[in-house]
Design an enzyme around this catalytic site. Structure first.
Site, mmCIF file in Angstrom:
data_model
loop_
_atom_site.group_PDB
_atom_site.id
_atom_site.type_symbol
_atom_site.label_atom_id
_atom_site.label_comp_id
_atom_site.label_asym_id
_atom_site.label_seq_id
_atom_site.Cartn_x
_atom_site.Cartn_y
_atom_site.Cartn_z
ATOM 1 N N ASP A 8 2.361 -4.106 -1.592
ATOM 2 C CA ASP A 8 2.662 -5.305 -0.817
ATOM 3 C C ASP A 8 3.925 -5.967 -1.350
ATOM 4 O O ASP A 8 4.129 -6.060 -2.570
ATOM 5 C CB ASP A 8 1.522 -6.315 -0.921
ATOM 6 N N ASP B 71 -6.357 -2.363 7.344
ATOM 7 C CA ASP B 71 -6.134 -2.313 5.899
ATOM 8 C C ASP B 71 -7.171 -1.397 5.249
ATOM 9 O O ASP B 71 -8.014 -0.818 5.937
ATOM 10 C CB ASP B 71 -6.197 -3.736 5.333
#
Length: 480
Positions: A286, A156
């Site tokens: 997301d 990430d």
């Protein structure tokens, strides 16, 4: 003292590439985040907290309930597994929630014919505040994941920027009997990657781009330097991790979140570089457990398909994020729509639901064998939106092997089932070719389809009709 340089970045005259031969079709599996988030309260909620027990139970379901045999083989840990770093700087899992360690969990997954994925973050912290992978930890963490026999890494990008990543690289080595890390390295005014041993032979330095240190220069003491292909303002950490994973000798699929933190589009994102160093990448926001979130992602992918579609293919995939099917936010029609649309986009299929309690209806959607066959088509071509009709019907088309196509008729209407009248000619087909269409969800067959002949499909609100379209004569399909 002499220091032995680790040959992390291969040869100076070659472009950095992942070169792991993995994910020739989009990966499929289960990922914890959307359903279980960062639930770490195992005292109050032992069945649903991020723990060894949760992943073992999901592994059992993948193996015993037909998922693995259909291709859902990855069991992926997301954030909130880390307990910290030990005295030598090595990552360790939370000792209460993962008492037997990650290597034990990998062995358990492998014993069931599954593969284990893990999560880290290129920065000081993960998105939920656990220890991240700074540049001086890249090699060490890659070696740790390989030692644990991990099969996929999702890296990430929270708490990091290209500037911070460059600054964070100038740290001293790690404590312990076998020290390794990055240090400042004159005369290149960059960094040397080293472990305890001999004199350095290789160095990394940063090139400036708009006043920012960005692109990487790889230089051997006895050779001319080589600039790693990438373009302006490319964060160095992701190429470093790709090289570090290669250097372990273990095949580890690499999922990058880099594009999502740079807006997902050129010029900030260089997809040629991404395809060299990542097996899949998150481009956009997301996903959340809602239909509006699915539509937002779909719109972004369709609006930018001219950029995104050409860069997807075997070994490197655009990732629109997890499947919501089996959770709370989608209706039956919307769940079928997400599955069909993700499939036509050649997207990774990562479920994020409770496989212990999932409904039979959701299982039927996710385990549809023809859907999975289309998703896993060996050509690996991402589909495109080819029609956006004023009736709020959209059509997506994906070329498949053997001159077949996946066609998705998608309704954005919210009123009632809509009778959409069209023809193969309207979808770009021409000539005298004859096709047959199999409805992916119902199994029904429509025969004798030719370019100029009209057909009608009935599409429910926020639903889809999906065809597997294949020639029965000489094919004359559209070129995407």
């Amino acid at each position: 003292m002499l220091w032995k340089t680790v040959l992390l970045l291969a040869l100076a005259d070659q472009v950095l590439a992942l070169e792991n031969g993995l994910l020739r079709t989009p990966p499929m599996g289960w990922l914890a985040w959307e359903r279980f988030r960062c639930n770490i309260d195992c005292d109050a909620d032992p069945k649903n907290c991020i723990s060894e027990q949760l992943f073992m139970e999901m592994a059992d379901r993948l193996a015993e309930d037909g998922w693995r045999d259909l291709g859902y083989t990855y069991l992926n840990i997301d954030d909130c597994w880390i307990g910290g770093r030990d005295a030598n700087g090595y990552l360790v899992p939370d000792p209460k929630r993962f008492p037997n360690g990650i290597a034990f969990l990998a062995d358990y997954a492998h014993s069931l014919g599954l593969q284990l994925g893990i999560y880290e973050d290129l920065g000081n912290f993960t998105c939920m505040g656990y220890p991240g992978t700074t540049l001086d930890k890249v090699l060490q963490d890659a070696q740790t994941f390989a030692k644990w026999k991990v099969d996929m890494l999702k890296l990430d990008g929270c708490f990091s920027t290209p500037e911070e990543q460059a600054k964070g690289a100038g740290r001293s080595g790690l404590p312990g009997p076998r020290r390794m890390g990055w240090r400042r390295a004159p005369p290149w005014k960059g960094l040397q990657l080293w472990v305890q041993g001999e004199a350095p032979l290789w160095s990394l330095s940063f090139l400036t781009c708009g006043g920012k240190r960005s692109a990487l220069r790889l230089q051997a003491a006895s050779r001319a330097s080589s600039v790693l292909r990438g373009g302006c303002c490319a964060p160095p950490g992701y190429p470093m991790m790709a090289a570090a994973l290669n250097a372990t000798g273990r095949p580890i699929a690499f999922s990058c979140s880099w594009p999502a933190y740079e807006g997902g589009l050129p010029p900030k994102v260089n997809y040629s570089l991404l395809a060299d160093i990542c097996n899949l990448w998150r481009n956009y926001d997301d996903i959340q457990d809602s239909w509006s979130s699915v539509l937002s992602i779909l719109d972004w992918f369709a609006d930018n398909q001219d950029v995104l579609q050409p860069v997807a293919g075997p070994g490197h995939w655009n990732d629109p994020d997890m499947l919501l099917i089996g959770n709370f936010g989608l209706s039956f029609e919307q769940a079928r729509a997400q599955m069909a649309l993700w499939t036509v986009l050649a997207a990774p299929l990562f479920m994020s639901t409770d496989l212990r309690t999932i409904s039979a209806q959701s299982v039927d959607i996710l385990q549809n064998p023809l859907m999975i066959k289309i998703n896993q088509d060996p050509l690996g071509i991402q589909g495109r939106r080819i029609l956006k009709d004023k009736s709020s019907i959209e059509v997506f088309l994906r070329p498949l092997a053997r001159d077949a196509y996946a066609v998705v008729f998608f309704s954005r209407r919210a009123d009632m089932p809509y009778r959409f009248r069209s023809s193969l000619a309207q979808l770009g087909f021409s000539g005298s070719g004859v096709y047959e269409a199999q409805d992916v969800y119902t199994g029904g067959i429509i025969s004798g389809l030719q370019a100029e002949a009209n057909f009608t499909v009935i599409i429910n609100p926020s639903g889809v009709v999906m065809w597997y379209l294949y020639p029965t004569g000489e094919p004359e399909g559209p070129q995407l």
